[in-house]
Structure formats: structure tokens, C-alpha cells
Write a protein that holds these residues in place. Structure first.
Motif, mmCIF file in Angstrom:
data_model
loop_
_atom_site.group_PDB
_atom_site.id
_atom_site.type_symbol
_atom_site.label_atom_id
_atom_site.label_comp_id
_atom_site.label_asym_id
_atom_site.label_seq_id
_atom_site.Cartn_x
_atom_site.Cartn_y
_atom_site.Cartn_z
ATOM 1 N N TYR A 151 -0.363 -6.371 7.211
ATOM 2 C CA TYR A 151 -1.458 -6.915 7.993
ATOM 3 C C TYR A 151 -2.731 -7.032 7.177
ATOM 4 O O TYR A 151 -3.697 -7.646 7.603
ATOM 5 C CB TYR A 151 -1.698 -6.060 9.244
ATOM 6 C CG TYR A 151 -0.632 -6.290 10.287
ATOM 7 C CD1 TYR A 151 -0.668 -7.409 11.101
ATOM 8 C CD2 TYR A 151 0.423 -5.394 10.431
ATOM 9 C CE1 TYR A 151 0.309 -7.635 12.055
ATOM 10 C CE2 TYR A 151 1.410 -5.611 11.379
ATOM 11 C CZ TYR A 151 1.345 -6.737 12.191
ATOM 12 O OH TYR A 151 2.326 -6.965 13.128
ATOM 13 N N ALA A 152 -2.736 -6.451 5.995
ATOM 14 C CA ALA A 152 -3.848 -6.595 5.053
ATOM 15 C C ALA A 152 -3.257 -6.616 3.653
ATOM 16 O O ALA A 152 -2.277 -5.920 3.371
ATOM 17 C CB ALA A 152 -4.846 -5.447 5.195
ATOM 18 N N SER A 153 -3.847 -7.412 2.786
ATOM 19 C CA SER A 153 -3.261 -7.611 1.455
ATOM 20 C C SER A 153 -3.155 -6.319 0.663
ATOM 21 O O SER A 153 -2.249 -6.158 -0.171
ATOM 22 C CB SER A 153 -4.084 -8.633 0.670
ATOM 23 O OG SER A 153 -5.431 -8.198 0.535
ATOM 24 N N THR A 154 -4.056 -5.382 0.922
ATOM 25 C CA THR A 154 -4.022 -4.122 0.181
ATOM 26 C C THR A 154 -3.560 -2.954 1.044
ATOM 27 O O THR A 154 -3.568 -1.817 0.596
ATOM 28 C CB THR A 154 -5.427 -3.800 -0.376
ATOM 29 O OG1 THR A 154 -6.360 -3.721 0.714
ATOM 30 C CG2 THR A 154 -5.880 -4.880 -1.346
ATOM 31 N N GLY A 155 -3.168 -3.244 2.274
ATOM 32 C CA GLY A 155 -2.766 -2.178 3.180
ATOM 33 C C GLY A 155 -1.304 -1.815 3.025
ATOM 34 O O GLY A 155 -0.553 -2.436 2.268
#
Length: 241
Positions: A36-40
């Protein structure tokens, strides 16, 4: 309605030309990864599975295990890496043959629409933008309302329905897709016994038609025998048997 549901309704018509690759599985994924997030952290991490046509599969797991994310990926509503094939195509190509039922909490139930009109939106996926629902579609919607015990509330605003009635309304709208594959996210959440029975009757009619059903659910113990198979997700991965 939420932006995610609206965006799904906007992408009405599929473009597979009726070519569903009859020898293909209903669903096949390979090394599926979703965030859900590029770095998550990964919501799904290396999920590989195959679902046969006509199969009824239960997705189980704790909150945050990836059940809803998997259904959204299969429905073409969530970006992903890896491979997904739906009836032999990538997600979204056979949109008219895939019906997705979101969790009830994902909708804005204060949206000013009557129950009958809300359910009728389930026909739009096959009609497209420039055709209005006609007599056939209205009759089909009326039957769906009747089958799910909702006819007395047809003209009521959806915000005036109980939680169980809203859940049945979502299912009625989903059934009007007349799809081959149904992706259901917690259809039994917060429903009473009467609603549960009506929902199962509707799902049994799908089985009689040979439809494939993948259902995310918490409450599996009481009706595990109704499924052909159970798949457990843990922290975005398929748990070992």
C-alpha cells in the motif's frame, strides 16, 4: 460511495471479446506481491494459488493477513507485482465476468440513493454508460431483492437500512453482475441468522450455475463443510496446510 467503489463502477465493460480460455483456471497467481506504500511492508508476499472453475474457496486469516488485499488484486483494484490470471486474462480484462463484493464499511451509506436503484447499479457492468437499465434489468433487480428478503425496503434510502439489510443489498447488487467469478469480502460480517440463511441460499444458487466463489471470512467453523477448500493467509503469505 468510496472512491475505490466508484472507480470500479466507472470501468464498466470488459474487453476480452468473450474469449475466456475454457481450459484456464478461474484464478491463478504466481509470486504475487502487493504493497500500500512503496516503502511499506508487503500486504501480500509471494502468494501463489490456483482456483478451479466452479470451486468455492474460503480465505481465512487474522485481520491484516492479506485477505482483502488479495481480493482487490484479483478484481483489478489494487496494484501488484507478480502474475495474476483471471479466466486466462490479466485482471480487469474480463471485468463483466468478475463480480466483487467489498466490505460493507468501505461504502458511504449516506449516499442519497434508494435500495432499488442501488441494486440496479449491478447491471451497469454489462450495459455500459450509454444504455439505461430497461425492463429486463429492473425485473432481475426485483427478483434479487425478493430472493434476499429486501422487497419491502425497495424505496428506502440505503442509509435507513440495518447492517444486515445493507449486507444483503450489497450481495443483491453483486448478483446482478451475472458473472462467472464472485469475489466476496466478508459477506457475513455483522449479519443475523435470518440474513445468513438468505445469503447462503443466494450462494447456493451460484453453485448450481457453476460459478466460482472466493470468499474472505472470519467465521468458518460453523460452515466449513460448505466450502470445497480453505486457504489460510498469515502476514501476507499462504500458510502451510
Amino acid at each position: 460511495m468510496s472512491n475505490g467503489i466508484i472507480s470500479g463502477l466507472l470501468s464498466y465493460r470488459g474487453n476480452c471479446g468473450g474469449c475466456h480460455y475454457p481450459d484456464a483456471s478461474a484464478i491463478r497467481t504466481q509470486d504475487l506481491l502487493a504493497r500500500y506504500a512503496s516503502t511499506g511492508p508487503a500486504a501480500l508476499d509471494g502468494v501463489s494459488l490456483s482456483v478451479c472453475r466452479g470451486e468455492r474457496l474460503a480465505l481465512v486469516g487474522d485481520n491484516g493477513s492479506g485477505k482483502s488485499t488479495l481480493l482487490k488484486c484479483l478484481a483489478g483494484l489494487q496494484p501488484y507485482e507478480g502474475e495474476i490470471k483471471i479466466l486466462g486474462h490479466t485482471p480487469g480484462v474480463c471485468r463483466h465476468e468478475v463480480a466483487y463484493l467489498p466490505q460493507r464499511s468501505s461504502l458511504d451509506w449516506e449516499f442519497p440513493i434508494s435500495l432499488s436503484r442501488f441494486v440496479l447499479t449491478g447491471t451497469y457492468v454489462r450495459l455500459g454508460w450509454f444504455r439505461r437499465p430497461g425492463r429486463t434489468q429492473r425485473e432481475t433487480a426485483t427478483r434479487a431483492l425478493d430472493q434476499l428478503g429486501l422487497s419491502p425496503y425497495a424505496h428506502r434510502q440505503i442509509g435507513g437500512l440495518s447492517g444486515g439489510q445493507q449486507q444483503r443489498a450489497l450481495l443483491a447488487r453483486t448478483l446482478l453482475h451475472d458473472a462467472e467469478l464472485y469475489l466476496l469480502d466478508e459477506p457475513f460480517n455483522a449479519v443475523d441468522e435470518a440474513s445468513r440463511g438468505l445469503i447462503w441460499q443466494a450462494l447456493d444458487r451460484l453453485r448450481e450455475r457453476g460459478c466460482t466463489v472466493v470468499m474472505a471470512t472470519h467465521d468458518i467453523a460453523h460452515f466449513i463443510e460448505r466450502f470445497d477448500r480453505v486457504l489460510t493467509l498469515e502476514n501476507g503469505r499462504v500458510a502451510p496446510d
